[in-house]
Design an enzyme around this catalytic site. Sequence first.
Site, PDB file in Angstrom:
ATOM      1  N   HIS A 132       0.820  -1.214   0.000  1.00  0.00           N
ATOM      2  CA  HIS A 132       0.000   0.000   0.000  1.00  0.00           C
ATOM      3  C   HIS A 132       0.854   1.264   0.000  1.00  0.00           C
ATOM      4  O   HIS A 132       2.058   1.246   0.279  1.00  0.00           O
ATOM      5  CB  HIS A 132      -0.961   0.002   1.196  1.00  0.00           C
ATOM      6  N   CYS A 181       2.653  -5.022   6.976  1.00  0.00           N
ATOM      7  CA  CYS A 181       2.329  -4.752   5.580  1.00  0.00           C
ATOM      8  C   CYS A 181       3.488  -4.040   4.892  1.00  0.00           C
ATOM      9  O   CYS A 181       4.434  -3.577   5.530  1.00  0.00           O
ATOM     10  CB  CYS A 181       1.053  -3.927   5.483  1.00  0.00           C
TER      11      CYS A 181
END
Length: 543
Positions: A440, A459
């Site tokens: 992301h 992440c």
Amino acid sequence: MRKTTITAFALTAALAAALLVSDLPTARAQNPVPASSASALPADPLAPALASLLQGSSDAVAGHYAATGHAPVWIAGERLGEQGRLAIAAFAAANDHALNPLNYHPLELAARAEAATTPEALAALDVDLSRAYVRYATHLVSGRVQPNAVNKALNIFPHVPDAGDLLEAVAEAPDFGAFLDGLSPNTPNYARLKQALAAYRAKAAAGGFTPVPDGAVLKPGMSDPRLDVLRRRMEQQDYLAPGAHAGDVYDGALVEAVKTFQDYHGLAVDGVVGKDTLAEMNVPIGRRLIQMELNMERRRWMPDDLGEAYVFVNLADQNLKVVRDGKTVHTARVVVGKPYHATPVFSKDMTYVEVNPYWNVPPSIATNEYLPKLISNPRALDGQNIRVFSGDAEVSPHQIAWASYSGGPFPFKLRQDPGDGNALGRIKFMFPNEFNIYIHDTPSRALFERAQRSFSHGCIRVSDPFALAEVLLADQGLDRAALDRAKASGDRQVITLRRPIPVHLTYLTAWMNKDGSTHFRKDIYGRDEVLQKALARAMTDNL
């Protein structure tokens, strides 16, 4: 007890290879007889001895012998076949693949091949050679340890070859020598690392790397009594040509050599010899050999075919690349998980991209990070566009007695709306997985400038994510202008990929690039140490 590394077995390999060039009696081994026709053909003279030897055994090797009427795999008459000699020679050279030759007993098998004359001795040789061969082939094809058994963060499960198929190939392969050579990963990455390992072993034999003494930070333009040692150190790793720099000023070719060193070791490329650079320079060459050996094992865990197009993230390198038809078409820096939020290793297919995403705050972050803030200040969420939900119903954070939830389950969901302050930034790339890991954007851009970028909760944050999206979505008619319009709308949009793209999250601390440069990275998650211990245990299992 002193621990022995893989590199200690070169002498055994050399001795075995020397023995194997002697004139062992040879004959081509007989073809194994399929189970369905075993009774239709005359039994091999060794069959009774093999049947007696294997009586009560139920492993895959014994199953193969039973299925072929106990026909020998390697012995024809009273002689070792050519395939047997090739196999033993391969065992002796296992050190080239960072495997332990002693696990396959090449010296013992070669000596027994010369001495065996009785049916019982020949049968025992045939079976032991089969077991060593299956072990060797399995190690080359899928590695010596099961990754997930070594470390639960390694969620990859290499295909283990079937022992029966391997034994059938002894007679059926048109060129058994080529078959043996083809057992190792058929990838340029593995071949290059094998080449680098051989080169660094030669450097180690020539004396290794000269340590650079500690001292003040050395910057370009300065003088320092350690320059002669620094020059020698850069020459030893082929970053500086002999005689390319002289004098007592740190400048010119020597600065460029240090910058190359920094680049190849994942450091800030500034030419300054500070604490971090000095520490990497003084890693002993023996440790570098171990790094390469460990990463050859990791390469054996990977499939040869990663996909026609794929995303490859090396967590240790903190970099991402997109590869299409064998060529890298995009690279980007990434931020990965902190050591105590280490990003796992796995492969999944990316199926959609989300522009202007919501951030559904993971329960662990909600409980461990946001709840203490809310207990201290019920208005802690103000200005962050984070909404609170109980089931599907939104509730006001100002009306919740947060302190009452400090000792038990957290019953609320926190969700951050799309916007510039969203923790996921303006776009995320989804490859659904059980770990809730994805790639992301991020509003925190400064971290991408750092050499070491392990700061996330697991992440993967990517620099210039819309450039990545443009590469991945180009075949869907979505150029950068279209993506910018989607972002500017402020509305959440889900873009489904027409063709899923494999995403491979890997952990490699040593490799060789196509240009011949050998790279090393810090073991940010301690996985080298864990793997080294596991391989040391595996070494002793078959001695």
